[in-house]
Design a protein around this motif. Structure first.
Motif, PDB file in Angstrom:
ATOM      1  N   PHE A 294      -0.647   7.865   4.805  1.00 42.91           N
ATOM      2  CA  PHE A 294      -1.880   7.361   5.385  1.00 42.91           C
ATOM      3  C   PHE A 294      -2.780   8.523   5.779  1.00 42.91           C
ATOM      4  O   PHE A 294      -2.325   9.567   6.213  1.00 42.91           O
TER       5      PHE A 294
ATOM      6  N   SER B 149       0.152  -1.947   6.235  1.00 42.88           N
ATOM      7  CA  SER B 149       1.136  -1.565   5.240  1.00 42.88           C
ATOM      8  C   SER B 149       2.426  -2.327   5.477  1.00 42.88           C
ATOM      9  O   SER B 149       2.885  -2.473   6.608  1.00 42.88           O
TER      10      SER B 149
ATOM     11  N   ARG C 197      -6.086  -0.783   7.872  1.00 40.19           N
ATOM     12  CA  ARG C 197      -5.338  -1.584   6.912  1.00 40.19           C
ATOM     13  C   ARG C 197      -3.902  -1.723   7.357  1.00 40.19           C
ATOM     14  O   ARG C 197      -3.413  -0.970   8.207  1.00 40.19           O
TER      15      ARG C 197
ATOM     16  N   GLN D 178       7.984   3.730   8.638  1.00 38.23           N
ATOM     17  CA  GLN D 178       6.595   4.049   8.346  1.00 38.23           C
ATOM     18  C   GLN D 178       5.976   4.995   9.369  1.00 38.23           C
ATOM     19  O   GLN D 178       5.046   5.745   9.048  1.00 38.23           O
TER      20      GLN D 178
ATOM     21  N   LEU E  50       0.833  -1.187   0.000  1.00 35.58           N
ATOM     22  CA  LEU E  50       0.000   0.000   0.000  1.00 35.58           C
ATOM     23  C   LEU E  50       0.872   1.241   0.000  1.00 35.58           C
ATOM     24  O   LEU E  50       2.048   1.190   0.385  1.00 35.58           O
TER      25      LEU E  50
ATOM     26  N   VAL F 210      -4.279   2.030  11.214  1.00 35.80           N
ATOM     27  CA  VAL F 210      -3.270   1.446  10.334  1.00 35.80           C
ATOM     28  C   VAL F 210      -2.326   0.599  11.186  1.00 35.80           C
ATOM     29  O   VAL F 210      -2.150   0.846  12.385  1.00 35.80           O
TER      30      VAL F 210
ATOM     31  N   ASN G 193      -4.308  -8.295   6.274  1.00 35.48           N
ATOM     32  CA  ASN G 193      -5.266  -7.589   5.421  1.00 35.48           C
ATOM     33  C   ASN G 193      -6.401  -8.504   4.967  1.00 35.48           C
ATOM     34  O   ASN G 193      -7.551  -8.079   4.876  1.00 35.48           O
TER      35      ASN G 193
ATOM     36  N   HIS H  97       2.810   4.607   1.056  1.00 30.78           N
ATOM     37  CA  HIS H  97       3.442   4.899   2.334  1.00 30.78           C
ATOM     38  C   HIS H  97       3.005   6.257   2.895  1.00 30.78           C
ATOM     39  O   HIS H  97       3.745   6.925   3.582  1.00 30.78           O
TER      40      HIS H  97
END
Length: 329
Positions: free
Chosen positions: A10, A20, A18, A27, A6, A264, A277, A8
């Motif tokens: 959010f 990542s 979700r 992140q 996904l 996330v 996911n 990077h």
């Protein structure tokens, strides 16, 4: 495309939560400052699990790495936001270090305040013949400052003595029921869902995710949804943004999505991120196998094979089927 691949960046408006794929430290840089309401996480323990073997660290290196994560969390959590950091023990060469001890100092150093040290007890864990077998871990609940959320009503347990009343010398309350009709505070000792405790005592009982558990995946240290669920219900509101920087197979985000929170999670292992996911997608379709919250921990009946002492263990004077005191080991 792999579900874990996904962008990077959010948005705190995203729903459902979700996962990542990527390194947690990197992140975390993509999250906006003061955007997170709640963190629920069980970080790696640095004990050689499959997801730790490529980056072997000394204990001091591990703590320095975790402090970098905590420092970044302190920048993205809202003032008054909460962190639930679930940890066990680091074990090396027979030496055991309870991880909540060093983690307490690291969080306090970066401005967090400890509100509770919660004990999560479970029936099955690490066996040992050189010390007592481990059957509990700790959840450290920190807040960044005051003004934090604590929603007691959604997590109350039934009163042990609903008919108990105030004594005659309690003024205006004399003779009135002393408890709250909605239930009592479940305390800081959690044994989720065992019927004899959940219904009769101020404790919660959550079995850990082992073989036969409906939530079991290939992850070796899976976090039970129900444990995360208590934190989500008690420490956030619907629509809040929930984060798990070491999300594994997604239990935190499943609990968040189940109760209308956004969020996330970050996971560096592609296989686990994809599982997470897919589990969130299954939850949204109403198809995810889950252990129902509040159900009793199953105990084997006296006539079941697993409850009977094997012939090899039975002494000459012990009758067949004698199971001592019936407690699980």
């Amino acid at each position: 495309m792999n579900r874990a691949l996904l962008p990077h960046t959010f948005s705190s408006h995203d729903w459902p939560p979700r996962v990542s794929l990527g390194d947690a430290g990197e992140q975390l840089n993509s999250l906006a400052a003061r955007s997170v309401d709640l963190v629920v996480c069980s970080p790696p323990y640095n004990i050689g699990k499959i997801y730790e073997r490529q980056h072997k660290l000394s204990f001091n290196e591990y703590l320095r790495w975790q402090e970098e994560i905590i420092e970044k969390l302190s920048a993205v959590i809202k003032q008054g936001g909460s962190v639930c950091w679930q940890v066990g023990n680091h074990i090396k060469d027979g030496v055991l270090t309870p991880l909540d001890i060093p983690f307490y100092g690291l969080f306090v150093k970066h401005g967090f305040v400890l509100r509770n040290r919660i004990i999560w007890r479970f029936n099955f864990g690490r066996n040992s013949d050189r010390r007592f077998s481990g059957r509990y871990e700790s959840v450290l609940w920190f807040t960044l400052g005051d003004g934090y959320k604590f929603n007691l009503d959604p997590i109350r347990v039934p009163q042990l003595y609903p008919g108990k009343r105030h004594s005659k010398n309690k003024g205006a309350n004399a003779g009135r029921p002393s408890g709250n009709p909605k239930g009592k505070n479940p305390s800081d000792y959690w044994e989720f869902s065992a019927e004899r405790d959940f219904l009769e005592n101020p404790v919660w009982d959550i079995p850990n995710v082992k073989a036969g558990h409906p939530e079991k995946t290939e992850h070796p240290c899976q976090f039970p949804i129900e444990l995360a669920e208590r934190c989500v219900l008690g420490l956030s509101d619907p629509g809040d943004f929930v984060l798990d920087p070491f999300v594994g197979t997604g239990s935190t985000l499943i609990a968040a999505a189940k109760h209308g929170r956004r969020g996330v999670g970050f996971e560096k292992e592609a296989a686990f991120a994809d599982i997470a996911n897919r589990r969130i997608e299954a939850l949204c379709r109403g198809e995810l196998p889950m252990r129902p919250s509040g159900t009793p921990v199953r105990r084997p009946g006296a006539t079941e094979k697993v409850a009977k002492i094997p012939d090899e263990w039975r002494s000459n004077d012990q009758p067949a089927g004698d199971n001592n005191d019936g407690r699980e080991e």
